[in-house]
Scaffold this motif. Structure first.
Motif, mmCIF file in Angstrom:
data_model
loop_
_atom_site.group_PDB
_atom_site.id
_atom_site.type_symbol
_atom_site.label_atom_id
_atom_site.label_comp_id
_atom_site.label_asym_id
_atom_site.label_seq_id
_atom_site.Cartn_x
_atom_site.Cartn_y
_atom_site.Cartn_z
ATOM 1 N N ASP A 160 -73.868 11.536 -26.843
ATOM 2 C CA ASP A 160 -72.457 11.641 -26.502
ATOM 3 C C ASP A 160 -72.079 13.086 -26.150
ATOM 4 O O ASP A 160 -71.235 13.155 -25.333
ATOM 5 C CB ASP A 160 -71.633 10.976 -27.737
ATOM 6 N N LYS A 161 -72.643 13.972 -26.991
ATOM 7 C CA LYS A 161 -72.197 15.381 -26.976
ATOM 8 C C LYS A 161 -72.736 15.944 -25.542
ATOM 9 O O LYS A 161 -71.844 16.867 -25.098
ATOM 10 C CB LYS A 161 -72.605 16.089 -28.087
ATOM 11 N N TYR A 162 -74.102 15.676 -25.342
ATOM 12 C CA TYR A 162 -74.757 16.752 -24.406
ATOM 13 C C TYR A 162 -75.257 15.930 -23.036
ATOM 14 O O TYR A 162 -75.506 16.675 -22.216
ATOM 15 C CB TYR A 162 -76.031 17.350 -25.111
ATOM 16 N N CYS A 163 -75.369 14.442 -23.044
ATOM 17 C CA CYS A 163 -75.712 13.828 -21.889
ATOM 18 C C CYS A 163 -74.412 13.730 -20.910
ATOM 19 O O CYS A 163 -73.311 13.149 -21.489
ATOM 20 C CB CYS A 163 -76.429 12.740 -22.279
ATOM 21 N N SER A 164 -74.743 13.601 -19.647
ATOM 22 C CA SER A 164 -73.456 13.437 -18.618
ATOM 23 C C SER A 164 -73.345 11.846 -18.584
ATOM 24 O O SER A 164 -74.215 11.011 -18.538
ATOM 25 C CB SER A 164 -74.177 13.927 -17.259
ATOM 26 N N LYS A 165 -72.052 11.631 -18.626
ATOM 27 C CA LYS A 165 -71.731 10.251 -18.659
ATOM 28 C C LYS A 165 -71.354 9.577 -17.065
ATOM 29 O O LYS A 165 -71.329 8.387 -16.979
ATOM 30 C CB LYS A 165 -70.649 9.923 -19.400
ATOM 31 N N ASP A 166 -71.447 10.551 -16.159
ATOM 32 C CA ASP A 166 -71.070 10.159 -14.801
ATOM 33 C C ASP A 166 -72.388 10.408 -13.841
ATOM 34 O O ASP A 166 -72.598 11.445 -13.473
ATOM 35 C CB ASP A 166 -69.849 10.784 -14.335
ATOM 36 N N ARG A 167 -72.943 9.196 -13.662
ATOM 37 C CA ARG A 167 -74.398 9.292 -12.700
ATOM 38 C C ARG A 167 -74.012 8.642 -11.339
ATOM 39 O O ARG A 167 -74.998 8.200 -10.813
ATOM 40 C CB ARG A 167 -75.576 8.681 -13.310
ATOM 41 N N ARG A 168 -72.814 8.671 -11.015
ATOM 42 C CA ARG A 168 -72.529 8.167 -9.752
ATOM 43 C C ARG A 168 -73.095 8.966 -8.513
ATOM 44 O O ARG A 168 -73.633 10.165 -8.559
ATOM 45 C CB ARG A 168 -71.026 7.784 -9.520
ATOM 46 N N LYS A 169 -73.065 8.182 -7.399
ATOM 47 C CA LYS A 169 -73.694 8.807 -6.259
ATOM 48 C C LYS A 169 -72.779 9.700 -5.815
ATOM 49 O O LYS A 169 -71.582 9.759 -5.980
ATOM 50 C CB LYS A 169 -73.732 7.894 -5.116
ATOM 51 N N LEU A 170 -73.251 10.926 -5.058
ATOM 52 C CA LEU A 170 -72.538 11.973 -4.764
ATOM 53 C C LEU A 170 -71.227 11.690 -4.086
ATOM 54 O O LEU A 170 -70.216 12.228 -4.194
ATOM 55 C CB LEU A 170 -73.301 13.133 -4.114
ATOM 56 N N ASP A 171 -71.390 10.871 -2.878
ATOM 57 C CA ASP A 171 -70.252 10.597 -2.167
ATOM 58 C C ASP A 171 -69.340 9.773 -2.814
ATOM 59 O O ASP A 171 -68.136 9.547 -2.115
ATOM 60 C CB ASP A 171 -70.588 9.893 -0.769
ATOM 61 N N GLU A 172 -69.484 9.342 -3.965
ATOM 62 C CA GLU A 172 -68.515 8.473 -4.861
ATOM 63 C C GLU A 172 -67.555 9.469 -5.674
ATOM 64 O O GLU A 172 -66.536 9.343 -6.200
ATOM 65 C CB GLU A 172 -69.078 7.537 -5.553
ATOM 66 N N VAL A 173 -68.205 10.664 -5.972
ATOM 67 C CA VAL A 173 -67.609 11.594 -6.873
ATOM 68 C C VAL A 173 -67.141 12.922 -6.463
ATOM 69 O O VAL A 173 -66.301 13.584 -7.335
ATOM 70 C CB VAL A 173 -68.673 11.813 -8.120
ATOM 71 N N ILE A 174 -67.654 13.412 -5.525
ATOM 72 C CA ILE A 174 -67.455 14.721 -5.115
ATOM 73 C C ILE A 174 -66.109 14.838 -4.499
ATOM 74 O O ILE A 174 -65.428 14.143 -3.906
ATOM 75 C CB ILE A 174 -68.526 15.138 -4.079
ATOM 76 N N ASP A 175 -65.553 16.070 -4.561
ATOM 77 C CA ASP A 175 -64.233 16.461 -4.041
ATOM 78 C C ASP A 175 -64.405 17.092 -2.671
ATOM 79 O O ASP A 175 -64.927 18.133 -2.693
ATOM 80 C CB ASP A 175 -63.547 17.235 -5.128
ATOM 81 N N GLU A 176 -64.197 16.051 -1.770
ATOM 82 C CA GLU A 176 -64.645 16.605 -0.379
ATOM 83 C C GLU A 176 -63.714 17.680 0.196
ATOM 84 O O GLU A 176 -64.216 18.380 1.171
ATOM 85 C CB GLU A 176 -64.565 15.464 0.636
ATOM 86 N N ALA A 177 -62.464 17.981 -0.453
ATOM 87 C CA ALA A 177 -61.693 18.891 0.012
ATOM 88 C C ALA A 177 -62.446 20.427 -0.955
ATOM 89 O O ALA A 177 -61.967 21.694 -0.440
ATOM 90 C CB ALA A 177 -60.273 18.902 -0.654
ATOM 91 N N ASN A 178 -63.423 20.503 -1.715
ATOM 92 C CA ASN A 178 -63.710 21.622 -2.290
ATOM 93 C C ASN A 178 -65.239 21.323 -2.693
ATOM 94 O O ASN A 178 -65.581 21.425 -3.773
ATOM 95 C CB ASN A 178 -62.740 21.855 -3.670
ATOM 96 N N ILE A 179 -66.061 20.993 -1.753
ATOM 97 C CA ILE A 179 -67.418 20.715 -2.008
ATOM 98 C C ILE A 179 -68.256 21.663 -2.676
ATOM 99 O O ILE A 179 -68.756 21.501 -3.827
ATOM 100 C CB ILE A 179 -68.122 20.160 -0.588
ATOM 101 N N HIS A 180 -68.051 23.016 -2.185
ATOM 102 C CA HIS A 180 -68.916 24.206 -2.717
ATOM 103 C C HIS A 180 -68.494 24.218 -4.180
ATOM 104 O O HIS A 180 -69.092 24.233 -5.067
ATOM 105 C CB HIS A 180 -68.716 25.363 -1.989
ATOM 106 N N GLY A 181 -67.238 24.232 -4.711
ATOM 107 C CA GLY A 181 -66.600 24.442 -5.872
ATOM 108 C C GLY A 181 -66.975 23.389 -6.916
ATOM 109 O O GLY A 181 -67.172 23.608 -7.986
ATOM 110 N N TRP A 182 -66.941 22.230 -6.447
ATOM 111 C CA TRP A 182 -67.207 21.140 -7.252
ATOM 112 C C TRP A 182 -68.789 21.256 -7.436
ATOM 113 O O TRP A 182 -69.027 20.758 -8.725
ATOM 114 C CB TRP A 182 -67.070 19.630 -6.242
#
Length: 197
Positions: A42-64
């Motif tokens: 719970d403390k150290y593992c990522s809980k969001d393993r969705r595909k990139l195109d489902e999670v990325i902020d396309e307005a800020n790809i590099h920053g995300w």
């Protein structure tokens, strides 16, 4: 940066996910050994393993992507420092787990440069524009490169040696099924060479 996803973004995201899977495995080992009263997953593992195109902020790809790298690096370091920072036996157990995780990738490579590129497809070394690994020499049996900057140690509170010890074990595991091994003749210099017969 252009506001659309290209192959390089998926390639980088896959490297981040590889590190997330390594964290998962090391946390699993630590939990099985009962090294903490906390819920390590719970403390150290990522809980969001969705595909990139489902999670990325396309307005800020590099920053995300940069923020995801920092998040993964930060959790990895915090986890290792918390459960094994000053305990050699625990560190050895994590190194063995990293080796086993690497070996489970079943990497194959016909040449040293192919092994290098397969490692580069897996290992997280900042953003591609950072150009952390600069190849000096290359032929079928050996490839030599320099690490141009250390993007990892800042996360490790002065214990970057722990990161590199775990990375060496991970790489040895990844290369276990090949005819190649990685050596470091000097700080920041690396070579993949054919294993001695």
């Amino acid at each position: 940066m252009s506001a659309f996803l290209g192959p390089i973004h998926f390639w980088l995201y896959n490297k981040i996910q590889f590190q997330e899977s390594l964290i998962d495995e090391l946390v699993r080992v630590a939990t099985a050994q009962d090294w903490s009263d906390e819920d390590l997953a719970d403390k150290y593992c990522s809980k969001d393993r969705r595909k990139l195109d489902e999670v990325i902020d396309e307005a800020n790809i590099h920053g995300w992507l940069q923020s995801r790298i920092h998040d993964a690096e930060g959790r990895y370091a915090a986890f290792v420092l918390a459960v094994a920072g000053n305990d050699d036996a625990r560190l050895e157990a994590l190194k063995k787990a990293a080796y086993d995780f690497g070996a489970s990738q079943h990497l194959s490579a016909a040449t040293a440069p192919e092994a290098f590129h397969r490692l580069d497809d897996l290992l997280l070394d900042g953003m591609p524009c950072d150009q952390v690994n600069r190849v000096r020499e290359s032929d079928d049996n050996r490839i030599a490169w320099d690490r141009t900057m250390d993007l990892h140690s800042d996360f490790w509170q002065g214990r970057g040696d722990l990161y590199y010890a775990l990375r060496q074990s991970l790489v040895e595991g990844i290369l276990a099924g090949t005819d190649y091994t990685m050596v470091s003749p000097a700080d920041g210099q690396y070579e993949i060479v054919k294993k001695a017969a």
